[in-house]
Scaffold this active site. Sequence first.
Site, PDB file in Angstrom:
ATOM      1  N   ARG A  75     -59.704   3.790  30.686  1.00 48.73           N
ATOM      2  CA  ARG A  75     -59.184   2.788  30.909  1.00 48.73           C
ATOM      3  C   ARG A  75     -57.882   3.722  31.415  1.00 48.73           C
ATOM      4  O   ARG A  75     -57.338   4.448  31.200  1.00 48.73           O
ATOM      5  CB  ARG A  75     -58.641   2.138  30.046  1.00 48.73           C
ATOM      6  CG  ARG A  75     -59.387   0.538  29.933  1.00 48.73           C
ATOM      7  CD  ARG A  75     -59.990  -0.526  30.797  1.00 48.73           C
ATOM      8  NE  ARG A  75     -60.982  -1.578  30.434  1.00 48.73           N
ATOM      9  CZ  ARG A  75     -61.730  -1.225  30.914  1.00 48.73           C
ATOM     10  NH1 ARG A  75     -62.554   0.020  31.326  1.00 48.73           N
ATOM     11  NH2 ARG A  75     -62.559  -2.618  30.198  1.00 48.73           N
ATOM     12  N   ILE A 132     -35.336  13.069  36.003  1.00 50.58           N
ATOM     13  CA  ILE A 132     -36.145  12.404  35.134  1.00 50.58           C
ATOM     14  C   ILE A 132     -37.191  13.537  34.783  1.00 50.58           C
ATOM     15  O   ILE A 132     -37.237  14.013  34.076  1.00 50.58           O
ATOM     16  CB  ILE A 132     -36.580  11.597  34.021  1.00 50.58           C
ATOM     17  CG1 ILE A 132     -37.480  10.853  35.442  1.00 50.58           C
ATOM     18  CG2 ILE A 132     -35.761  10.777  34.393  1.00 50.58           C
ATOM     19  CD1 ILE A 132     -38.815   9.844  35.159  1.00 50.58           C
ATOM     20  N   ASP A 133     -37.480  13.934  36.256  1.00 53.13           N
ATOM     21  CA  ASP A 133     -38.822  15.636  35.629  1.00 53.13           C
ATOM     22  C   ASP A 133     -38.146  17.092  35.214  1.00 53.13           C
ATOM     23  O   ASP A 133     -38.732  17.218  35.383  1.00 53.13           O
ATOM     24  CB  ASP A 133     -39.061  15.464  37.258  1.00 53.13           C
ATOM     25  CG  ASP A 133     -39.668  14.863  37.600  1.00 53.13           C
ATOM     26  OD1 ASP A 133     -40.350  13.109  36.945  1.00 53.13           O
ATOM     27  OD2 ASP A 133     -40.145  14.268  39.343  1.00 53.13           O
ATOM     28  N   ARG A 163     -38.073   5.507  32.972  1.00 56.97           N
ATOM     29  CA  ARG A 163     -36.826   5.471  33.309  1.00 56.97           C
ATOM     30  C   ARG A 163     -35.378   4.572  32.994  1.00 56.97           C
ATOM     31  O   ARG A 163     -34.680   4.403  33.621  1.00 56.97           O
ATOM     32  CB  ARG A 163     -35.962   6.167  34.703  1.00 56.97           C
ATOM     33  CG  ARG A 163     -37.159   5.570  35.957  1.00 56.97           C
ATOM     34  CD  ARG A 163     -36.723   6.167  37.222  1.00 56.97           C
ATOM     35  NE  ARG A 163     -37.058   5.477  38.817  1.00 56.97           N
ATOM     36  CZ  ARG A 163     -37.467   5.691  39.628  1.00 56.97           C
ATOM     37  NH1 ARG A 163     -37.661   6.776  40.185  1.00 56.97           N
ATOM     38  NH2 ARG A 163     -37.094   4.532  40.622  1.00 56.97           N
TER      39      ARG A 163
END
Length: 342
Positions: free
Chosen positions: A266, A127-128, A275
């Site tokens: 935050r 997915i990178d 993923r």
Amino acid sequence: MRVGVLTGGGDCPGLNAVIRAIVRKGVQEYGYDFVGFRDGWRGPLEGDSVRLDIPAVRGILPRGGTIIGSSRTNPLKHDNGIRRIKETLAKQEVGALITIGGEDTLGVAAQLSQDYGVPCVGVPKTIDNDLSATDYTFGFDTAVGIATEAIDRLHTTAESHMRVLVVEVMGRHAGWIAIHSGLAGGANVILIPEQRFDTEQVCAWVTSRFKASYAPIVVVAEGAMPRDGDMVLKDESLDSFGHVRLSGVGEWLAKEIEKRTGKESRTTVLGHVQRGGTPSAFDRWLATRFGLHAVEAVHDGDFGKMVALRGTDIVRVPIAEATRKLKTVDPKLYDEVGVFFG
């Protein structure tokens, strides 16, 4: 001929689409039998497999994950790992192996093919989106969509409380998810592994955003590093391929921003949600085409190759070439989106 299939490394949307395409075309056009090795390289190491036929892959196209499981098992770190794999393939009469994975999984496949004569065909999966031999990898589009939707949602809560929200996304060595989702989601700061960031500059951008009466969103890739420090980690343990388990830079940065600017901050770490779940239409399309062409490579006896996307064409490249160099974000592209910072 019997063909083995395995999925290694982290799971991602589209893996099942690849498996489905491999089996459908292999059975219907070439009369192949298929076995799926469970949990990546652990399967052929331990002889753990399951039959893959057309009924087994029916209905899996929209499903995330992988029906044959995955792991980060590195057979090169196991005693007699190569011998055990070759014995499993021989015992189960497997004449070719389709390996679906990223740089680590394919790196093992390249070594098996080049040095030990194991007939392998690779399918790129990360997915990178950081494999240099292919324009895109499946799973990336889904991850960017999930991250963009999260950023869209975080804008409203950030503005309601006028606080800084730091969104940590995946990206060990490459910031493709961060830069795509950050630009699409209207982030005010995007931090990537390829460019060490100046924390004071980040705080200046945050302060500038508040002056415009808007709450800033900072998108940071998990592998991003401050200019005056090292990679921020929660856990320094290593996986079997020697990689540290990333995460922590988002929380660290939020604390630094709050300390230096006085603005409440935050952190949202998207982590594995990027993923998980249903793959996008593009990822289903790309994964399916990769599967079809991987079977063709097996049929042609074109081993030691990986299928890759070049423009709109699927081509074959040496697996070793695909894993030799990572595809990282060009500094010119990062400068291009910098107009939106602050």
